[in-house]
Write a protein that holds these residues in place. Structure first.
Motif, PDB file in Angstrom:
ATOM      1  N   ARG A 165     -30.805 -14.500 -52.674  1.00  0.00           N
ATOM      2  CA  ARG A 165     -29.799 -13.654 -52.020  1.00  0.00           C
ATOM      3  C   ARG A 165     -28.894 -14.481 -51.109  1.00  0.00           C
ATOM      4  N   ASN A 166     -29.496 -15.398 -50.354  1.00  0.00           N
ATOM      5  CA  ASN A 166     -28.691 -16.246 -49.475  1.00  0.00           C
ATOM      6  C   ASN A 166     -27.726 -17.122 -50.270  1.00  0.00           C
ATOM      7  N   GLN A 167     -28.187 -17.647 -51.409  1.00  0.00           N
ATOM      8  CA  GLN A 167     -27.318 -18.474 -52.250  1.00  0.00           C
ATOM      9  C   GLN A 167     -26.179 -17.640 -52.827  1.00  0.00           C
ATOM     10  N   ALA A 168     -26.480 -16.414 -53.271  1.00  0.00           N
ATOM     11  CA  ALA A 168     -25.440 -15.542 -53.814  1.00  0.00           C
ATOM     12  C   ALA A 168     -24.415 -15.203 -52.729  1.00  0.00           C
ATOM     13  N   GLU A 169     -24.885 -14.920 -51.523  1.00  0.00           N
ATOM     14  CA  GLU A 169     -23.978 -14.610 -50.419  1.00  0.00           C
ATOM     15  C   GLU A 169     -23.130 -15.836 -50.061  1.00  0.00           C
ATOM     16  N   SER A 170     -23.751 -17.004 -50.084  1.00  0.00           N
ATOM     17  CA  SER A 170     -23.020 -18.229 -49.799  1.00  0.00           C
ATOM     18  C   SER A 170     -21.939 -18.481 -50.854  1.00  0.00           C
ATOM     19  N   ASP A 171     -22.301 -18.273 -52.116  1.00  0.00           N
ATOM     20  CA  ASP A 171     -21.319 -18.442 -53.191  1.00  0.00           C
ATOM     21  C   ASP A 171     -20.169 -17.451 -53.049  1.00  0.00           C
ATOM     22  N   ARG A 172     -20.504 -16.208 -52.701  1.00  0.00           N
ATOM     23  CA  ARG A 172     -19.472 -15.180 -52.550  1.00  0.00           C
ATOM     24  C   ARG A 172     -18.538 -15.531 -51.392  1.00  0.00           C
TER      25      ARG A 172
END
Length: 143
Positions: A89-96
């Motif tokens: 989730r943190n990686q997805a949020e960072s990518d977004r």
């Protein structure tokens, strides 16, 4: 004074024996079952403790087998899976957020870079192209 020492010794033997019975695994008790040993300890404090140490207590010839409380494989560990989901989730949020920042930077460069040179290009393109094209481009750039 002797009465106090005897009373304290009886209490210590009783408490130690009772705690030892409670902490012992029920599969390792000898003679009678673990609940029965507890009853014997309570009903006959000193005699029950002596009987426990002589008869009921398991005899260990070697060290107790070590039991590990953690799962063998990482995919069986709920903490690992929970942390994996949090990292995902943190990686997805960072990518977004990175994508949004890149889009914002691109729009900022378009406005900054397209503002000054864009006006010069608009006037040149207005001279070479039709007035309708130059008027629409100029209107968009001015806004």
């Amino acid at each position: 004074m002797l009465r106090v020492v005897v009373a304290v010794a009886v209490l210590v033997v009783f408490v130690y024996g009772l705690i030892d019975v409670i902490r012992t695994d029920s599969r390792q008790t000898r003679g009678i079952s673990k609940p029965a040993w507890i009853v014997v300890q309570i009903v006959l404090p000193v005699i029950g403790a002596i009987l426990w140490f002589l008869i009921g207590r398991p005899r260990g010839t070697g060290p107790a087998p070590v039991t590990y409380s953690h799962p063998i494989a990482p995919d069986d560990d709920p903490d690992f899976l929970r942390n994996l989901e949090i990292r995902r989730r943190n990686q997805a949020e960072s990518d977004r957020l990175k994508k949004l920042k890149d889009e914002l930077d691109a729009k900022g460069r378009k406005l900054d870079g397209g503002g000054s040179p864009g006006e010069g290009q608009g006037s040149e393109s207005g001279e070479t192209h039709g007035s309708g094209d130059a008027g629409t481009q100029g209107t968009d750039e001015v806004k």
